[in-house]
Design a protein around this motif. Structure first.
Motif, PDB file in Angstrom:
ATOM      1  N   THR A 114      -3.376  10.198 -62.968  1.00  0.00           N
ATOM      2  CA  THR A 114      -2.069   9.547 -62.962  1.00  0.00           C
ATOM      3  C   THR A 114      -2.100   8.278 -62.108  1.00  0.00           C
ATOM      4  OG1 THR A 114      -0.943  11.654 -63.305  1.00  0.00           O
ATOM      5  CG2 THR A 114       0.382   9.847 -62.417  1.00  0.00           C
ATOM      6  N   SER A 115      -2.749   8.345 -60.938  1.00  0.00           N
ATOM      7  CA  SER A 115      -2.737   7.201 -60.038  1.00  0.00           C
ATOM      8  C   SER A 115      -3.597   6.033 -60.526  1.00  0.00           C
ATOM      9  CB  SER A 115      -3.187   7.619 -58.630  1.00  0.00           C
ATOM     10  OG  SER A 115      -4.514   8.075 -58.649  1.00  0.00           O
ATOM     11  N   HIS A 168      -4.007  12.843 -67.018  1.00  0.00           N
ATOM     12  CA  HIS A 168      -2.719  12.184 -67.234  1.00  0.00           C
ATOM     13  C   HIS A 168      -2.448  11.993 -68.725  1.00  0.00           C
ATOM     14  CE1 HIS A 168       0.720   9.639 -66.199  1.00  0.00           C
ATOM     15  NE2 HIS A 168       0.316   8.815 -67.149  1.00  0.00           N
ATOM     16  N   GLU A 213       8.812   8.740 -58.956  1.00  0.00           N
ATOM     17  CA  GLU A 213       7.647   8.851 -59.841  1.00  0.00           C
ATOM     18  C   GLU A 213       6.906   7.518 -59.937  1.00  0.00           C
ATOM     19  OE1 GLU A 213       6.342  10.908 -64.088  1.00  0.00           O
ATOM     20  OE2 GLU A 213       8.433  10.851 -63.489  1.00  0.00           O
ATOM     21  N   TRP A 261       3.548   6.123 -60.271  1.00  0.00           N
ATOM     22  CA  TRP A 261       2.249   6.646 -60.685  1.00  0.00           C
ATOM     23  C   TRP A 261       1.108   6.204 -59.780  1.00  0.00           C
ATOM     24  CZ3 TRP A 261       2.447   5.870 -66.739  1.00  0.00           C
ATOM     25  CH2 TRP A 261       3.366   6.802 -67.268  1.00  0.00           C
TER      26      TRP A 261
END
Length: 533
Positions: free
Chosen positions: A123-124, A151, A443, A445
Motif C-alpha cells: 500500500t505504501s 495492495h 487513509e 497510502w
C-alpha cells in the motif's frame, strides 16, 4: 522544458534550431519523437520487474527503516526465476535497495525495450509504482504495465478504474498468471485467471486461479538478478549472529483469520516446501552466495510439525554450518521441537503477541490466551534461544489501560527484543471495511507502513499514543537486562554493532523523534496520481 528534461525524457532539441524558429522546430522534434516511440518494436518475451521505493529517493539516506533492514524482494526473484524457466527473459530493479533507480529504469527501457513492466507494490509503495509507470510510458508508450502484490490483490478492479495508467493487475500469486499473460501477448487477457484487465472499456476480474502452485515445482528464486546480492541486503539489526545473511520463504499463506492481516494474495490457504526442497535451498544459498544465516519470513514456520522435524534432522545429520530464525505461533511449538530446532542451528524465535490485554486480543485473533503465550516464551528462553516479541499498538478497542497491561506483560517476560508496530488497517484485512466505525482513520497510502498512527481508536488521541509508544520503547531499552543483552551482541552479532556505529546518529535521532524519515518531506505522491493527463 529544461536541458535536464531533454536528457531524461525521450525528446531532444535539434542543435540546428535558431531562436526565431525554436518553437516550431521543437514542436516538430517532439512530434517526430512521439511517432518514433509509438512505432518502436518492443521485445514481447522480455519484462522488467520493479520493486518501488515508496518515497523520494533523496530521503532514503535518512530512512531508519532502510538502515535497520533491507530485505530482498524474494517474491519478484521467484517470479523472475519462473518466467525464465518458461522462456521469458526477466530483469529486476530494486528501488528500495537502490533508491536512485529512476535513471537505471530509463536506461534499461531505452536499451532493452521490454513489452511488459511488472511492479510489486505494498500500500505504501503503490503510488510510487504509478509514478514509475508514467515515467516508463513516457519512454515506451506501448509498454504494458502489470501491477501485483497485496495492495493490488485487495483492491482488484479499483486499481484499473482509478489508475488508468495501469494496464493489468495480478490478483494472488504472480508466477503462472504473469507467464500466461506474457505468452499470450495480452491479446487474450480475459482467458488468463487471476487477472484484472480492460476489454471494450470495461474492467473485468477474470476470477481466482483454481489452485495454488505446488511450491516444490518452483525453481529457487533468481537471487543473481538482484545486483549486489547478498551484501546489499541486511536483516534487522541485532537479529542475526553472522553475515552475509538473507531472508527465505518456505511456505505461503496462513490458515488463521486475524482481523488485522491482509490475506488477499494467498487467502486462507497454507502450502509449504518439503523438508528436502528446503534443505537443498539452503545448501544452494550457502554454496553459491556463502550465506551463513537465514531468516525464514514465513507466517507460520512450524505449522506443519513433521516438515520441521524432518528439515532440522537433515541439518543435524548433514550440517551446513548455517543458523536461522523463524516466526511461530504458541500452539505449534513444544520443548522437544524447540530443542531439535536449536540443535539444527536455530538462533532466534519470534512470536506474535500483539497485545498483553487478553480481552483486546480476543477481539482480533483466534485462541487468545496470554498465559499460553507467556509459557511458550519462557520455554523458548529455557531452551537457549533468543526470543523476540511482535506487538501492535493502536488496535481498535485500544485504551491507555490496555497499553499499560501490554507493557506490564512484556516486561514480565524473558523477551530479548521486540518489534512494536503502529496498527494500520490495510485494504484486504477483515477489519478494513468497518474501520471508520471504530475510530478516526487518515487513509494516506504513502504513510501506511506501520510506522505512523493513521488510525486512532475511539477515546484515544494521536499525541497521547505517540507518547505511550515512545514510553514503551524507552522503558525496554533502559532495562538493565536489555542493556546487558545489547552489550553481549558485541561478540554475538558483531556485524550488527558495526552497522549501529556507522549509523548511530540516525538511530539516536529516531529514538528521540520517533520519525521514520529524519528529513521530513512532503508526500510527493498523492491520489491526484490517478489523473492520466
Amino acid at each position: 522544458m529544461s536541458a535536464a528534461s531533454h536528457r531524461d525524457g525521450m525528446w531532444y532539441v535539434c542543435v540546428c534550431c535558431y531562436p526565431m524558429g525554436l518553437y516550431a522546430s521543437l514542436r516538430t522534434c517532439i512530434s517526430r519523437s512521439k511517432k518514433n516511440a509509438m512505432t518502436t518494436t518492443l521485445n514481447a518475451d522480455k519484462i522488467l520487474l520493479i520493486h518501488p521505493l515508496g518515497y523520494r529517493a533523496e530521503a532514503a539516506a535518512g530512512d531508519i527503516s532502510r538502515l535497520a533492514n533491507i530485505m530482498p524482494p524474494i517474491g519478484l526473484a521467484s517470479i523472475a526465476a519462473y518466467l525464465e524457466k518458461r522462456g521469458i527473459h526477466a530483469d529486476i530493479i530494486d528501488c528500495y535497495a537502490r533508491p536512485d533507480s529512476d535513471r537505471l529504469i530509463l536506461d534499461y527501457l531505452r536499451t532493452e525495450k521490454p513489452a511488459f513492466l511488472g511492479l510489486s507494490c505494498t500500500t505504501s509503495s503503490f503510488l510510487d509504482g504509478v509514478r514509475l509507470t508514467k515515467l516508463a510510458k513516457g519512454i515506451l508508450p506501448n509498454i504494458r504495465a502489470v501491477f501485483g502484490g497485496p495492495h493490488v490483490s485487495a483492491m482488484k478492479e479499483h486499481v484499473l478504474e482509478d489508475f488508468p495508467v495501469v494496464d493489468f493487475a495480478v490478483v494472488g500469486e504472480g508466477e503462472e498468471t504473469l507467464a500466461e499473460l506474457v505468452e499470450k501477448e495480452a491479446a487474450d487477457a480475459l482467458s488468463v485467471k487471476g487477472l484484472v484487465c480492460i476489454k471494450s472499456g470495461e474492467v473485468y476480474f477474470t476470477g481466482y486461479r483454481s489452485k495454488g502452485i505446488e511450491l516444490d515445482t518452483l525453481p529457487f528464486p533468481a537471487y543473481e538478478k538482484l545486483p549486489g546480492y547478498p551484501q546489499t541486503y541486511k536483516l534487522p539489526i541485532f537479529n542475526y549472529p553472522r553475515a552475509p545473511n538473507t531472508s527465505c520463504i518456505s511456505s505461503r499463506g496462513c490458515p488463521y483469520a486475524c482481523s488485522y492481516c491482509d490475506r488477499s494474495v494467498f487467502r486462507r490457504t497454507f502450502r509449504f516446501n518439503s523438508a528436502e526442497y528446503l534443505y537443498e535451498h539452503l545448501k544452494y544459498l550457502k554454496d553459491r552466495f556463502a550465506i551463513r544465516h537465514i531468516n525464514f519470513y514465513d507466517d507460520q514456520f512450524t505449522f506443519k510439525r513433521k516438515r520441521v522435524e524432518n528439515f532440522t534432522r537433515m541439518l543435524i545429520d548433514r550440517p551446513l554450518g548455517m543458523t536461522f530464525n523463524c516466526a511461530v505461533r504458541a500452539e505449534h511449538i513444544d520443548s522437544d521441537l524447540l530443542r531439535q530446532m536449536k540443535a539444527a542451528g536455530c538462533w532466534m524465535v519470534s512470536l506474535g503477541i500483539e497485545t498483553g490485554d487478553e480481552d483486546l486480543l480476543a477481539r482480533h485473533r483466534q485462541n487468545a490466551d496470554v498465559q499460553l503465550l507467556a509459557e511458550k516464551i519462557r520455554l523458548i528462553k529455557q531452551v537457549g534461544l533468543r526470543t523476540k516479541g511482535l506487538l501492535m499498538m493502536g488496535l481498535p478497542g485500544e485504551t491507555e489501560e490496555s497499553i499499560r497491561k501490554s507493557m506490564d506483560y512484556v516486561f514480565s517476560l524473558p523477551i530479548d527484543d521486540f518489534n512494536l508496530a503502529k496498527f494500520t488497517p490495510f485494504p484486504g484485512s477483515p477489519i478494513y471495511e468497518r474501520i471508520h466505525e471504530l475510530g478516526t482513520f487518515d487513509e494516506d497510502w504513502e504513510k501506511m507502513d506501520c510506522m505512523n498512527f493513521l488510525f486512532v481508536p475511539a477515546g484515544m488521541t494521536k499525541p497521547r499514543m505517540e507518547e505511550l509508544f515512545q514510553k514503551f520503547y524507552r522503558t525496554h531499552f533502559l532495562q538493565p537486562k536489555t542493556i546487558l543483552d545489547y552489550v553481549s551482541m558485541i561478540w554475538r552479532s558483531p556485524d550488527s554493532w558495526r552497522r549501529f556505529m556507522l549509523n548511530a546518529a540516525d538511530f539516536i535521532k529516531f529514538a528521540r523523534s520517533n520519525k521514520r524519515l529524519q528529513k521530513e518531506c512532503e508526500n510527493h505522491f498523492s491520489h491526484s496520481e490517478r489523473s492520466d493527463a
